[in-house]
Design a protein around this motif. Structure first.
Motif, PDB file in Angstrom:
ATOM      1  N   GLN A 442       0.842  -1.191   0.000  1.00 24.26           N
ATOM      2  CA  GLN A 442       0.000   0.000   0.000  1.00 24.26           C
ATOM      3  C   GLN A 442       0.885   1.253   0.000  1.00 24.26           C
ATOM      4  O   GLN A 442       1.884   1.314   0.698  1.00 24.26           O
ATOM      5  N   LYS A 443       0.483   2.232  -0.790  1.00 28.59           N
ATOM      6  CA  LYS A 443       1.339   3.404  -0.924  1.00 28.59           C
ATOM      7  C   LYS A 443       0.507   4.639  -1.206  1.00 28.59           C
ATOM      8  O   LYS A 443      -0.475   4.600  -1.953  1.00 28.59           O
ATOM      9  N   LEU A 444       0.916   5.752  -0.598  1.00 34.67           N
ATOM     10  CA  LEU A 444       0.381   7.077  -0.887  1.00 34.67           C
ATOM     11  C   LEU A 444       1.553   8.045  -0.968  1.00 34.67           C
ATOM     12  O   LEU A 444       2.603   7.818  -0.356  1.00 34.67           O
ATOM     13  N   ASN A 445       1.362   9.106  -1.714  1.00 35.00           N
ATOM     14  CA  ASN A 445       2.399  10.139  -1.754  1.00 35.00           C
ATOM     15  C   ASN A 445       2.436  10.889  -0.426  1.00 35.00           C
ATOM     16  O   ASN A 445       1.550  10.755   0.421  1.00 35.00           O
ATOM     17  N   ASN A 446       3.487  11.689  -0.256  1.00 33.65           N
ATOM     18  CA  ASN A 446       3.666  12.417   1.003  1.00 33.65           C
ATOM     19  C   ASN A 446       2.496  13.363   1.261  1.00 33.65           C
ATOM     20  O   ASN A 446       2.001  14.036   0.349  1.00 33.65           O
ATOM     21  N   VAL A 447       2.087  13.409   2.510  1.00 32.00           N
ATOM     22  CA  VAL A 447       1.008  14.284   2.947  1.00 32.00           C
ATOM     23  C   VAL A 447       1.596  15.377   3.822  1.00 32.00           C
ATOM     24  O   VAL A 447       2.449  15.111   4.672  1.00 32.00           O
ATOM     25  N   THR A 448       1.144  16.590   3.620  1.00 33.72           N
ATOM     26  CA  THR A 448       1.504  17.692   4.513  1.00 33.72           C
ATOM     27  C   THR A 448       0.401  17.839   5.538  1.00 33.72           C
ATOM     28  O   THR A 448      -0.746  18.143   5.212  1.00 33.72           O
ATOM     29  N   GLY A 452       2.305  22.003   8.923  1.00 31.46           N
ATOM     30  CA  GLY A 452       3.290  21.995   7.845  1.00 31.46           C
ATOM     31  C   GLY A 452       4.255  20.829   7.870  1.00 31.46           C
ATOM     32  O   GLY A 452       5.169  20.769   7.041  1.00 31.46           O
ATOM     33  N   LYS A 453       4.074  19.875   8.781  1.00 31.83           N
ATOM     34  CA  LYS A 453       5.000  18.748   8.868  1.00 31.83           C
ATOM     35  C   LYS A 453       4.570  17.628   7.928  1.00 31.83           C
ATOM     36  O   LYS A 453       3.391  17.440   7.648  1.00 31.83           O
ATOM     37  N   THR A 454       5.566  16.884   7.441  1.00 29.53           N
ATOM     38  CA  THR A 454       5.291  15.736   6.573  1.00 29.53           C
ATOM     39  C   THR A 454       5.397  14.414   7.319  1.00 29.53           C
ATOM     40  O   THR A 454       5.011  13.374   6.781  1.00 29.53           O
TER      41      THR A 454
END
Length: 880
Positions: A442-448, A452-454
């Motif tokens: 399972q994968k998702l792109n980076n979320v902010t 403002g932290k990732t």
């Protein structure tokens, strides 16, 4: 005859005309639409529905020769007005109703549709309960809320959060949607910790007070499930209350995406208050139809024909009209006409604006529903096809993230592939085994996230000082080294408390807490009752020797065990060593002296024949003495090892104790009682409660025939502490029901995980052992008495004194030997009277070397002479 010839053509003409009338398709087919015009979804849906009706009438392939006429009524967000609107369109002879968008209104209109057998097709009512068999005429071209809540539960599980707080509008849509979320979270072993309903018409003051009250809870993951709100009122309050910082997580269902997609470009400055929010948007695959429809929508916006942006519900509404039109076309091809009949139950109404006698039952309603359920085509929203629950087959959801005043798609979700960064339609064509592999990755792109932290937020915080962690502590009356409250100072202390305090220091955040004593201090409290209080939220956590409850209860969670425990049997023992020692003849010291004297006499006799050097004889005597001492000592040690461990007892384990019918003691408050009665089926009349170590000793000494007990069953740490001061009792058999002590927390408490990691660190760095030694090793560690035999055993280090004396004596003999040899060498050189030679005077270094060489030659000559002497002793007659 002439008369008959005239009638026959008339009859034939009437038959032909009748057949022509029945075969002719209707010129107009009416459909109704009941929804709220002035709403986020309604404004966009109205334009889409009107556009779809226009496109259907312009397409000669659909309903050729029949006009599709639309009759719309405004529900105005009211169940009452929505019901009236449904009656108004039904009395005009519609064959299907589009809408409503509100689940609450859909419940009411579905009842009306059932009575008149008119299909009701909604493009926005997502309440899962509308799929019930109670509403056979209700269909929807939008996925059910249960599908979206499955995606939301997967999202929560993807990021590892175990608790969420649900904020929802208190109507059918909100309640049933959150109920579906709770069911999906339960499958993931997560839960909704708090449910906070909102009135349908809430005010900002109410929301502000509600959100302020949330701060006392530790959970920081919020799921917001409300109706679309163009003013984003809740998030304005959230922003004002500073609840969009890095400690918080805000997840929104598709109401937010519908709201944001409906914004005009100038309104997107409102995104500044949504920094870090994550939401779901229904996934509609990219296609030529969708792009053409979007271009057409933008053109209408530019021409000021509409103000709303294109959202997912616009696409669903457009496809709903086409689904109905296609189905009516199939229906007319079969039935050729559309007919209604009166319902006797609806007649007799008083004269009102609604004329009930005008309400007719659609004769072909059930067949039209069957045709609708068989629909399958590709529309602007993707594949239009219904499942067995009369819901459109979901195309999945997009995961969106609001960051820097922009909406970013970070991935996709579908019910067959889970999360991925690839659209679901791309994965749909892959083989089943390839899809299984995708589920594992399972994968998702980076979320902010907010702030403002990732980095993934922890999702919870320990409550502040205004609501500290309440820790239940048992007030023990015996074995107080483990945990108790001091009577004079009321200070809580003990081994378990020290472990908790040290582990708390390793937790990566502050944990405000307060101890809550449990028990009267005169007897040991019941631990099962304490754990139950934790489960019922009387305490947030319990500290103490929870012991075997770790493996027995499922109502709480436990930390990593910090002490090994288990039930053992304690009974009086008899050591068999004394009886075996009686078999030896005479005291051990006298035997050893006799053996040594005999050895020395034999040695001296042997040395008179063989050994020339007195020094060699003396060294040999010392080493033989050492050998004798070691041999005798190890013989005695081996005998001790073989006898001291043989303990005598009437039984050898739990099975023989159960079969004996003797009374058995147990510690008051321990789980041992319930375990012995419920699991081992020992009669309660055989079990004797004991409250202290003194009671243990007294009951065991009295024995089963004098009012005492034959044995005591208790947990290993208590038994070890008891045996550290007792020598007449011991552990019989093996430890059973092994487990460990831990801290009890409420189910799914995230603090339990961090405390477990802290306890593991204490174990790895040795601090856990130091705490153990602090409390239990003041007079020797518990359990050492059971291993005293090891201290009586002999090792090589036990003879270090003899080794030292033998080494000193041997070294002295060597030095004496060297001194005598040097003196003999000097005398030997003087007798030779050798004059000095020039070579011997060349240098002192060469002279020293020559002297050393001559000395070793002298030793060699002396050794040869000694060998000749030994030869003479061996062969005194001189025979060769």
């Amino acid at each position: 005859m002439e008369q008959h010839s005239f009638v026959l053509p008339i009859i034939l003409l009437w038959v032909l005309l009748s057949g022509f009338v029945h075969c002719q398709t209707p010129a107009v087919v009416k459909i109704g639409a009941v929804f709220t015009f002035d709403s986020v979804i309604g404004r966009a849906a109205k334009v889409a529905i009107e556009a779809a009706v226009s496109d259907v009438n312009a397409d000669p392939r659909i309903l050729n020769g029949t006009e599709l006429r639309l009759i719309m009524e405004d529900a105005n967000c009211s169940v009452f007005l929505g019901s009236i609107g449904a009656f108004q369109v039904l009395e005009k002879g519609v064959v299907a109703i589009i809408g409503p968008q509100s689940s609450a209104i859909a419940h009411m209109i579905s009842q009306i549709a059932n009575g008149l057998q008119v299909p009701l097709i909604s493009y926005a009512a997502t309440d899962p309960t509308l799929s019930a068999l109670q509403f056979p005429f209700f269909l929807r071209t939008v996925p059910s809320e249960s599908e979206q809540m499955a995606a939301m539960a997967d999202l929560i599980d993807f990021y590892g959060w175990k608790e969420v707080i649900a904020i929802y509008v208190d109507d059918d849509y909100g309640r049933n949607g959150i109920s579906a979320l709770g069911d999906e979270l339960e499958k993931k072993k997560s839960r909704i910790s708090h449910k906070l309903p909102l009135p349908i018409n809430f005010d900002l003051g109410y929301v502000s007070n509600l959100l302020n009250g949330l701060k006392v809870f530790g959970t920081r993951v919020y799921v917001l499930h409300i109706n679309p709100d163009p003013r984003l009122r809740i998030f304005r309050v959230v922003y004002k209350l500073q609840m969009l910082t890095s400690n918080y997580v805000w997840l929104a269902t598709d109401w937010l995406s519908a709201t944001l997609d409906s914004f005009s470009s100038m309104d997107k400055t409102s995104l500044s208050i949504l920094q870090g929010v994550v939401g779901l948007r229904p996934h509609t695959p990219d296609s030529i139809q969708k792009r053409d429809f979007a271009s057409r929508w933008i053109k209408m916006q530019r021409e000021a024909m509409l103000k709303s942006g294109l959202n997912s519900y616009s696409l669903y509404a457009y496809d709903t009209v086409w689904t109905i039109a296609r189905s009516i076309d199939e229906f007319i091809k079969v039935h050729k006409n559309i007919t209604f009949s009166s319902n006797i139950n609806l007649l007799g109404g008083e004269a009102t604006e609604i004329q009930f006698d005008k309400l007719k039952v659609f004769d072909g309603g059930s067949h039209l529903v069957s045709i609708l359920l068989e629909a399958k085509f590709t529309g602007v929203s993707g594949l239009v096809q219904f499942n067995s629950d009369r819901n459109i087959i979901s195309g999945g959801y997009n995961v969106i993230n609001i960051n820097q005043m922009a909406i970013t798609e970070v991935g996709y979700w579908s019910n067959y592939s889970g999360f991925s960064v690839v659209p679901p339609e791309t994965l749909e064509g892959k083989k089943e085994n390839e899809r299984s592999n995708l589920n594992l990755d399972q994968k998702l792109n980076n979320v902010t996230w907010p702030g403002g932290k990732t980095d993934r937020p922890r999702g919870w915080v320990v409550s502040g000082n205004e609501r500290p962690l309440r820790i239940g502590v048992p007030k023990r009356a015996s074995f107080v080294e483990f945990v108790t409250e001091q009577h004079d100072t009321h200070k809580i202390e003990g081994y378990c408390i020290d472990v908790f305090m040290e582990a708390r220091k390793l937790v990566p955040y502050d944990v405000p807490f307060t101890f809550k004593p449990f028990g009267d201090g005169h007897s040991n409290p019941n631990y099962d009752a304490l754990v139950k209080m934790v489960a019922e939220d009387v305490f947030d956590a319990a500290v103490g020797d929870i012991a075997i409850v770790t493996n027995r209860t499922r109502i709480v969670d436990f930390s990593q065990p910090f002490a090994t425990t288990g039930l053992v049997i304690v009974a009086p023992i008899q050591n068999a060593k004394s009886r075996i020692n009686d078999d030896f003849r005479g005291p051990p010291k006298r035997q050893l002296v006799t053996m040594l004297l005999f050895s020395f006499s034999t040695l001296f006799k042997t040395n008179q024949e063989k050994t020339v050097s007195p020094l060699a004889r003396m060294v040999m005597i010392v080493w033989l003495f050492l050998l004798m001492v070691m041999t005798a000592s190890y013989t005695a040690s081996l005998t001790s090892i073989l006898t001291v461990q043989q303990l005598s007892s009437p039984f050898d384990g739990i099975d023989s104790l159960i079969a004996s019918n003797w009374p058995i003691g147990y510690q008051v408050g321990s789980f041992a009682y319930s375990y012995l009665t419920d699991s081992l089926y020992i009669a309660s009349s055989r079990l004797v409660p004991l409250a202290s170590p003194e009671a243990y000793e007294r009951a065991l000494q009295q024995g089963p025939t004098n009012g005492g007990v034959a044995a005591i069953i208790d947990e290993l740490p208590y038994v070890e502490l008891f045996l550290s001061e007792q020598t007449d009792f011991g552990i019989i058999g093996q430890t059973f029901t092994k487990s460990g002590w831990g801290f009890a927390f409420q189910r799914d408490s995230p603090l339990a995980i961090d405390m477990s990691n802290a306890i593991l660190k204490l174990s790895e760095n040795g601090d856990l052992q130091k705490i153990h030694e602090k409390w239990f090793c003041k007079m020797g560690c518990p359990g050492e008495m059971r291993h005293d035999s090891e201290s009586d055993q002999l090792h090589l280090i036990s003879f270090w004194g003899l080794y030292l004396w033998c080494g000193i004596f041997s070294l002295a003999a060597l030095l004496v030997f060297l001194f005598r040899t040097v003196c003999q060498f000097v005398k030997y050189k003087r007798r030779q009277n050798e004059p000095p030679t020039p070579s011997s005077l060349e240098s002192s270094g060469n002279h020293c070397s020559q002297v050393i060489y001559n000395f070793f030659d002298f030793i060699d000559e002396k050794e040869e002479a000694i060998k000749k002497i030994f030869t003479q002793f061996d062969n005194p007659s001189g025979q060769s």
